[in-house]
Design a protein around this motif. Structure first.
Motif, PDB file in Angstrom:
ATOM      1  N   LEU A 209       2.377   1.185  -4.364  1.00  0.00           N
ATOM      2  CA  LEU A 209       1.392   1.539  -5.399  1.00  0.00           C
ATOM      3  C   LEU A 209       1.254   3.060  -5.498  1.00  0.00           C
ATOM      4  O   LEU A 209       1.128   3.626  -6.588  1.00  0.00           O
ATOM      5  CB  LEU A 209       0.032   0.914  -5.074  1.00  0.00           C
TER       6      LEU A 209
ATOM      7  N   SER B 127      -9.496   9.213   5.427  1.00  0.00           N
ATOM      8  CA  SER B 127      -9.378   8.221   4.348  1.00  0.00           C
ATOM      9  C   SER B 127      -7.945   8.194   3.826  1.00  0.00           C
ATOM     10  O   SER B 127      -7.358   9.236   3.520  1.00  0.00           O
ATOM     11  CB  SER B 127     -10.348   8.604   3.218  1.00  0.00           C
TER      12      SER B 127
ATOM     13  N   ASN C 242       0.810  -1.218   0.000  1.00  0.00           N
ATOM     14  CA  ASN C 242       0.000   0.000   0.000  1.00  0.00           C
ATOM     15  C   ASN C 242       0.843   1.267   0.000  1.00  0.00           C
ATOM     16  O   ASN C 242       0.304   2.368  -0.049  1.00  0.00           O
ATOM     17  CB  ASN C 242      -0.992  -0.017   1.165  1.00  0.00           C
TER      18      ASN C 242
ATOM     19  N   ARG D 299      -8.732  -1.218  -7.485  1.00  0.00           N
ATOM     20  CA  ARG D 299      -9.309   0.073  -7.101  1.00  0.00           C
ATOM     21  C   ARG D 299      -8.253   1.130  -6.796  1.00  0.00           C
ATOM     22  O   ARG D 299      -8.486   2.321  -6.951  1.00  0.00           O
ATOM     23  CB  ARG D 299     -10.137  -0.104  -5.818  1.00  0.00           C
TER      24      ARG D 299
END
Ligand code: EPU
Length: 423
Positions: free
Chosen positions: A34, A170, A31, A100
């Motif tokens: 990317l 987020s 994570n 996604r």
């Protein structure tokens, strides 16, 4: 087997295992890498990214960049990303639909090229996953969006820094905003920013490129816009979720292992929880030593944004609680639909009752091996872990999901003495 070549039919066979012994090395954080690849779009030139895991998601992000005109090459764990002066700022349906995380190209494309066309990501196994916060945050910097035929088209003649208050910290919205703000005019303040270690890694990468970001890893980040960035070399932080997977493995199988490369400071809450469960974890130079010589005790776990217990750890906790002593209540506060794999564990004899975003897990002395299906990366890994503590054989179908996030879960567990193989 190379993860990139795992076919959708690939399955993993697990037999009862333990105690585990030896050393396992954690790869770079999926994570993080990317997002670093997406951040490369912000400047022309040759980027060198080290400690890059050979996983399907990285290959897919590479394909997305190549589709835009970037050249991406891997030698061992080193990725070279050559970004041209001009490229096609578009992320097509076929690539976004597969992963996604592709949505994080939106911020950098708008910031550098003033326009972007990105397929709207659909829902997934976690349920409904909107991107409203990403768009709202970018709009506050001056971007405008229209949506038609399944694509979002963004325009940003001139991004101007401002204070942006995120409704929720987020991870993806913070990253998109950060990657747009670095090239905006003036100062952007991100309030209620996500604090995950991967955000701090992205900020380090961007600062090395010439950005002026302060406060990464805290709730309020400040970004002073610059007019130009440049290509850099960078080493990716270790994958804390992969490290947690080996913790869970020794948690259910017992034994004594060293998790090389794991950073205790990125996993504080998790380590506190597994300590309460009876694991002995000692940080050593560049890693963790973990010892388990008794059945784990159940605890209650609630997922929260960092520094809380990550939602990605949760399937691993549910697997451990399935064979722990007592009853544990697991509460999911990040993704409403993220309990679907519980049914697979129930097929293996686990006693799990899911009500809304809570799961009540009553520990069994042992599980019972069964054919199951990996619904996503982390849940798939959790089924492998559960299989270590199950009588007989557990056959996990659709193991290609696991290869999205783990370079060699089977090889690494085998090296620790577990009976795990491809079937
Ligand atoms: N949300 C919205 N609107 C938005 C954005 C998010 O409502 O515009 C909601 C989400 O639906 C969710 C919550 O906010 O309920 C948190 O989502 P977040 O944006 O933080 O998650 P993400 O960026 O989509 C990343 C990781 C996930 C990890 C989460 C939470 C990547 C590629 N993915 O997703 O990791 O679970 O943060 O920490 O970084 C994985 O590795 O397998 C994985 C799914």
């Amino acid at each position: 087997m190379s993860s990139d070549s795992l076919s959708p039919e690939a399955a993993i066979l697990v037999r009862p295992s333990g105690p585990l012994r030896g050393t396992v090395k954690v790869g770079g954080a999926k994570n993080s890498v990317l997002k670093l690849m997406a951040a490369s779009l912000l400047a022309p030139g040759r980027f060198t990214i080290r400690n890059v895991p050979a996983i399907a998601d990285v290959a897919w992000m590479g394909e997305l960049l190549e589709h835009m005109g970037v050249s991406v090459n891997r030698v061992g764990d080193v990725l070279t990303v050559e970004v041209p002066d001009q490229l096609t700022p578009e992320a097509p349906y076929e690539l976004v639909e597969r992963m996604r995380a592709s949505i994080v190209v939106l911020g950098p494309l708008l910031a550098r090229f003033g326009r972007a066309k990105v397929s709207v990501p659909g829902g997934d196994d976690f349920g409904h996953r909107p991107i409203d916060m990403h768009l709202q945050a970018l709009e506050e910097l001056g971007a405008t969006f229209s949506t038609s035929h399944g694509y979002i088209e963004g325009r940003a003649e001139n991004l101007v820094g401002t204070r942006v208050l995120l409704e929720f910290p987020s991870v993806g919205a913070t990253e998109n905003l950060l990657m747009a703000a670095v090239l905006a005019q003036g100062t952007t303040v991100i309030d209620n920013a996500a604090r995950e270690p991967e955000i701090a890694d992205l900020a380090d990468f961007l600062n090395a490129m010439g950005a002026k970001i302060s406060g990464a890893g805290r709730s309020v980040m400040t970004v002073e816009g610059v007019t130009e960035l440049h290509a850099v070399e960078h080493t990716v932080i270790p994958d804390r979720i992969e490290a947690a997977t080996y913790l869970a493995a020794v948690g259910v199988a017992g034994g004594e292992i060293t998790i090389a490369g794991a950073r205790a400071d990125h996993m504080s809450m998790l380590l506190r929880k597994v300590g309460e469960m009876g694991m002995e974890v000692n940080p050593v130079v560049d890693g963790l030593e973990v010892k388990v010589d008794q059945r784990l005790r159940s605890v209650d776990v609630s997922t929260l944004p960092y520094p809380g217990v990550a939602t990605d750890y949760k399937p691993l906790f549910v697997a451990m609680l399935s064979v722990a002593d007592g009853v544990g209540i697991v509460t999911e506060n990040i993704f409403a639909g993220r309990f679907r794999y519980a049914d697979e564990l129930v097929r293996m004899g686990a006693d799990i009752r899911v009500e809304g975003h809570h799961a009540v897990v009553r520990g069994m002395a042992a599980l019972s091996g069964a054919p199951v299906r990996a619904p996503d990366i982390r849940a798939g890994a959790a089924l492998v872990i559960a299989g270590l503590a199950a009588e007989g054989e557990t056959l996990i179908a659709e193991a290609h999901h696991i290869a999205r996030g783990y370079q060699d879960l089977v090889g690494n567990l085998t090296a620790l003495g577990a009976d795990v193989s491809y079937a």
